[in-house]
Enzyme design. Structure first.
Site, PDB file in Angstrom:
ATOM      1  N   TYR A  24      38.531  29.110  64.479  1.00 39.75           N
ATOM      2  CA  TYR A  24      39.227  30.227  63.804  1.00 39.75           C
ATOM      3  C   TYR A  24      38.186  31.362  63.528  1.00 39.75           C
ATOM      4  O   TYR A  24      36.960  31.279  63.227  1.00 39.75           O
ATOM      5  CB  TYR A  24      39.480  29.498  62.483  1.00 39.75           C
ATOM      6  CG  TYR A  24      40.197  30.611  61.454  1.00 39.75           C
ATOM      7  CD1 TYR A  24      41.234  31.213  61.613  1.00 39.75           C
ATOM      8  CD2 TYR A  24      39.137  30.975  60.450  1.00 39.75           C
ATOM      9  CE1 TYR A  24      41.637  32.088  60.766  1.00 39.75           C
ATOM     10  CE2 TYR A  24      39.645  32.225  59.663  1.00 39.75           C
ATOM     11  CZ  TYR A  24      41.007  32.664  59.461  1.00 39.75           C
ATOM     12  OH  TYR A  24      41.239  33.717  58.956  1.00 39.75           O
TER      13      TYR A  24
ATOM     14  N   HIS B 280      42.073  45.697  58.094  1.00 35.06           N
ATOM     15  CA  HIS B 280      41.939  45.300  56.872  1.00 35.06           C
ATOM     16  C   HIS B 280      41.173  46.336  55.965  1.00 35.06           C
ATOM     17  O   HIS B 280      41.084  46.161  54.651  1.00 35.06           O
ATOM     18  CB  HIS B 280      40.998  44.116  56.843  1.00 35.06           C
ATOM     19  CG  HIS B 280      41.251  42.643  57.312  1.00 35.06           C
ATOM     20  ND1 HIS B 280      42.325  42.639  58.299  1.00 35.06           N
ATOM     21  CD2 HIS B 280      41.372  41.485  56.894  1.00 35.06           C
ATOM     22  CE1 HIS B 280      42.905  41.590  58.547  1.00 35.06           C
ATOM     23  NE2 HIS B 280      42.118  40.801  57.572  1.00 35.06           N
TER      24      HIS B 280
ATOM     25  N   ASN C 203      34.176  38.884  55.057  1.00 36.94           N
ATOM     26  CA  ASN C 203      34.536  37.659  54.297  1.00 36.94           C
ATOM     27  C   ASN C 203      33.535  36.997  53.131  1.00 36.94           C
ATOM     28  O   ASN C 203      32.773  36.405  53.417  1.00 36.94           O
ATOM     29  CB  ASN C 203      34.941  36.530  55.309  1.00 36.94           C
ATOM     30  CG  ASN C 203      36.015  35.420  54.995  1.00 36.94           C
ATOM     31  OD1 ASN C 203      35.953  34.594  55.521  1.00 36.94           O
ATOM     32  ND2 ASN C 203      36.730  35.765  53.894  1.00 36.94           N
TER      33      ASN C 203
ATOM     34  N   TYR D  48      31.428  39.937   5.842  1.00 34.03           N
ATOM     35  CA  TYR D  48      31.138  39.418   6.821  1.00 34.03           C
ATOM     36  C   TYR D  48      30.564  40.178   7.966  1.00 34.03           C
ATOM     37  O   TYR D  48      29.721  39.679   8.972  1.00 34.03           O
ATOM     38  CB  TYR D  48      32.468  38.687   7.478  1.00 34.03           C
ATOM     39  CG  TYR D  48      32.995  37.624   6.804  1.00 34.03           C
ATOM     40  CD1 TYR D  48      32.274  37.087   5.473  1.00 34.03           C
ATOM     41  CD2 TYR D  48      34.410  36.882   6.975  1.00 34.03           C
ATOM     42  CE1 TYR D  48      32.848  36.110   4.703  1.00 34.03           C
ATOM     43  CE2 TYR D  48      34.851  35.890   6.221  1.00 34.03           C
ATOM     44  CZ  TYR D  48      34.126  35.495   5.009  1.00 34.03           C
ATOM     45  OH  TYR D  48      34.657  34.529   4.628  1.00 34.03           O
TER      46      TYR D  48
ATOM     47  N   ARG E 211      26.900  40.020   7.022  1.00 34.42           N
ATOM     48  CA  ARG E 211      26.334  38.728   6.925  1.00 34.42           C
ATOM     49  C   ARG E 211      26.237  37.917   8.072  1.00 34.42           C
ATOM     50  O   ARG E 211      25.461  37.089   8.500  1.00 34.42           O
ATOM     51  CB  ARG E 211      27.116  37.859   5.535  1.00 34.42           C
ATOM     52  CG  ARG E 211      26.450  36.881   5.246  1.00 34.42           C
ATOM     53  CD  ARG E 211      27.208  36.042   4.079  1.00 34.42           C
ATOM     54  NE  ARG E 211      28.452  36.849   3.595  1.00 34.42           N
ATOM     55  CZ  ARG E 211      29.386  36.098   2.972  1.00 34.42           C
ATOM     56  NH1 ARG E 211      29.266  34.674   3.071  1.00 34.42           N
ATOM     57  NH2 ARG E 211      30.331  36.794   2.408  1.00 34.42           N
TER      58      ARG E 211
ATOM     59  N   PHE F 178      34.996  31.514  49.942  1.00 37.70           N
ATOM     60  CA  PHE F 178      35.292  32.759  49.744  1.00 37.70           C
ATOM     61  C   PHE F 178      36.441  33.008  48.499  1.00 37.70           C
ATOM     62  O   PHE F 178      36.466  34.129  48.032  1.00 37.70           O
ATOM     63  CB  PHE F 178      36.177  33.301  50.924  1.00 37.70           C
ATOM     64  CG  PHE F 178      37.437  32.517  51.326  1.00 37.70           C
ATOM     65  CD1 PHE F 178      38.613  32.361  50.514  1.00 37.70           C
ATOM     66  CD2 PHE F 178      37.177  31.849  52.590  1.00 37.70           C
ATOM     67  CE1 PHE F 178      39.585  31.539  50.734  1.00 37.70           C
ATOM     68  CE2 PHE F 178      38.527  30.826  52.876  1.00 37.70           C
ATOM     69  CZ  PHE F 178      39.545  30.857  51.856  1.00 37.70           C
TER      70      PHE F 178
ATOM     71  N   GLU G 293      47.499  32.311  52.111  1.00 35.35           N
ATOM     72  CA  GLU G 293      46.680  32.322  51.213  1.00 35.35           C
ATOM     73  C   GLU G 293      47.396  32.443  49.698  1.00 35.35           C
ATOM     74  O   GLU G 293      47.810  33.485  49.213  1.00 35.35           O
ATOM     75  CB  GLU G 293      45.929  33.706  51.244  1.00 35.35           C
ATOM     76  CG  GLU G 293      44.951  33.753  52.611  1.00 35.35           C
ATOM     77  CD  GLU G 293      44.331  35.159  53.084  1.00 35.35           C
ATOM     78  OE1 GLU G 293      44.760  36.054  52.451  1.00 35.35           O
ATOM     79  OE2 GLU G 293      43.867  35.222  54.108  1.00 35.35           O
TER      80      GLU G 293
END
Length: 591
Positions: free
Chosen positions: A164, A194, A307, A395, A398, A444, A529
């Site tokens: 791959y 991409h 990647n 508060y 404190r 990834f 994905e």
């Protein structure tokens, strides 16, 4: 022969010069002439003589005198912008310098190096690399690991094994086998396709961090990149040549594909690139101006560059470091406010926190004791109300150790995850040289840093939430015993009225930003994905939350220093007086 690169109306033009005694005006006219030559309609000019223009350096944006000789005004290979008189700037124009140009006109090339091995980078180191304080080199061990990893890839290619991303397509095309003759083309096509992000480009510091972090991951030796290519990437970093990386487009699995692809696009000489010398220009020109050549990708190398979770994690490093700084400052600011509001130090007693010993709570209480009234650092303000009848404070005063304390613990937790992530291999497939094989996995996936940064935003926000309430107490005369809105002539002057409104607006905005990004997931890549982290948005909004926290605490600091003026001539403790002096060195008392 000297050569210059000129920017005219969105076009970058290389202009050789046979005689450096020619003038800046000649360079501008020659650039316009070349621009006109490339346009069917002559770019709207009847002739080059019709053009009226100014010329400025891209580095620092200084205007040049058209009569100055080039040999005096410019360096060889320098970048200039030719601004045509009467032109209106397009809203999508990429400026020749990013925000904060004044910082880059003073850029100095670092002399020190950080040696990366993929295992020992710290968040502090990465932020320093982002600020341009160091160059990068590899350790000998890292070089050997990279070489052995590459040998596995070369063997796969030589034996025509189906693996791959090396001899196949990507994502849904994982079963498509690619001919050996097209393996290099496959890598270039991957990077180009991409590079699909949108939005503003990362500022130089963040792009530098992104590039440095990718180098660190590649140095681990599980990516299959060649040592030759990795050294080219390091040369680009050391020259501060930074690709155009849009901030939006990653879903955080399979890694930060879009931003890392834009990063790789610049490395192969395509797209835009920035350097202190050139500003924004075509990548091939920026590389050439620094004596560098575009990278020629070998099999697997495009995938090795894009990647991983480095966009999420590099921004996460900045977020963690800024959060750490503002958390420490919050204790100082709150202590000063407590003094102005004549609060008591009893709530910070050691025994109280010893019986609920959360680490952050104990540390914050210790800081308050170090800053407030004590035998070592007496306070005249504290002494003035020592025998008052107040039993305990609100508060927001404190409970600072309890509220600020868990923020400190949150930051420590997130920093641990981010530190592990920046020294992790996040490729797919992973190359295991010791086994002589590649294995597909899911390192990834950005869920770890995404969840951590969502948690960071939620935690750090509380510093602003409690700070805004203290600002209210400072401004409200029924709670502070001080003039309304901390101004002597109320009505004539509004004092801190709207400064408090600003703090309230920022806190409200943070409430929306603190909604976790990582609870969302959208299936992508044709359901290949099918679960993603949305970590890119988690990182970006964490930074926005932290920026708002910084701003709210700055308002509180100014308000506290304003309030202390109404208690004079009484003095607070020595450490807090030094804080007051520091503020007054840049901001005067508002009457």
């Amino acid at each position: 022969m000297p050569r210059y690169t000129a920017h005219v109306r969105g076009e970058w033009l290389a202009v050789p010069c046979r005689d450096a005694r020619l003038t800046v005006g000649w360079l501008g006219r020659e650039a316009v002439r070349r621009y006109i030559k490339n346009k069917p309609d002559n770019g709207g000019f009847a002739s080059v003589d019709d053009a009226r223009f100014l010329v400025r350096r891209c580095k620092g944006l200084g205007l040049l005198d058209n009569e100055d000789p080039l040999e005096v005004a410019l360096e060889d290979n320098e970048f200039v912008e030719v601004v045509i008189e009467g032109d209106a700037m397009s809203p999508d124009f990429i400026p020749s310098q990013p925000e904060g140009v004044y910082l880059y006109s003073k850029y100095r090339e670092p002399e020190k190096y950080i040696a990366l091995d993929g295992d020992s980078l710290t968040t502090e180191d990465l932020v320093s690399l982002g600020k341009g304080r160091y160059k990068i080199k590899l350790t000998p061990t890292a070089e050997k690991r990279v070489q052995k990893s590459r040998e596995v890839i070369d063997r796969i290619v030589e034996e025509k094994t189906v693996v791959y991303g090396i001899t196949t397509g990507f994502g849904k095309f994982a079963r498509t086998v690619i001919p050996v003759s097209k393996l290099e083309e496959l890598q270039f096509n991957l990077v180009r396709s991409h590079s699909s992000g949108v939005g503003k480009p990362l500022i130089p510091e963040r792009c530098r961090m992104l590039l440095a972090l990718r180098i660190n991951v590649l140095a681990k030796g599980y990516s299959g990149i060649s040592l030759e290519t990795l050294k080219q990437v390091i040369e680009v970093f050391n020259a501060s040549c930074l690709p155009y990386v849009p901030e939006k487009g990653t879903v955080g699995a399979s890694g930060d594909l879009a931003p890392l692809s834009h990063l790789a696009l610049g490395l192969i000489g395509e797209g835009k690139m920035w350097s202190p010398k050139s500003g924004w220009a075509d990548a091939k020109y920026v590389l050439a101006a620094h004596g560098l050549k575009p990278i020629v990708l070998k099999p697997k190398e495009g995938l090795a560059l894009i990647n991983g979770t480095q966009m999420i994690t590099s921004l996460g490093c900045e977020a963690v470091e800024r959060a750490s700084a503002i958390a420490r400052q919050a204790d100082i600011v709150a202590a000063l406010t407590l003094e102005v509001l004549k609060g008591t130090t009893k709530a910070f007693d050691t025994d109280i926190h010893a019986v609920r010993p959360h680490r952050g709570q104990v540390e914050v209480a210790f800081r308050f004791r170090s800053l407030l009234d004590s035998d070592h650092h007496p306070s005249e303000i504290a002494e003035s109300h020592r025998f008052c009848d107040r039993v305990q404070d609100a508060y927001t005063l404190r409970c600072c150790p309890q509220v600020h304390g868990v923020v400190n613990d949150t930051i420590a937790f997130v920093k641990n995850i981010i530190t592990t992530e920046i020294n992790s291999a996040t490729d797919n497939p992973m190359v295991f040289a010791s086994r002589g094989e590649t294995i597909s996995g899911g390192n990834f996936h950005g869920e770890y840093p995404a969840k951590a940064l969502d948690y960071l935003a939620i935690g750090v926000h509380e510093l602003a939430a409690i700070s805004e309430r203290r600002i209210e107490r400072l401004c409200n005369p029924s709670l502070s015993e001080l003039p309304a809105f901390l101004v002597a002539e109320g009505g004539l002057n509004s004092g801190f009225m709207i400064a408090h409104c600003t703090a309230a607006a920022l806190v409200s905005e943070n409430k929306a930003l603190c909604h976790p990004s990582s609870v969302d997931s959208l299936s992508t890549s044709a359901a290949t994905e099918d679960h993603v982290s949305m970590g890119g948005w988690a990182a970006r909004k964490a930074l926005r939350v932290i920026e708002h926290v910084e701003q709210v605490l700055a308002i509180e600091l100014l308000a506290a220093c304003q309030g202390i003026e109404f208690l004079r001539p009484l003095k607070t403790t020595t450490p807090l007086e030094k804080v007051y002096d520091l503020v007054r060195s840049v901001v005067r008392f508002g009457k």
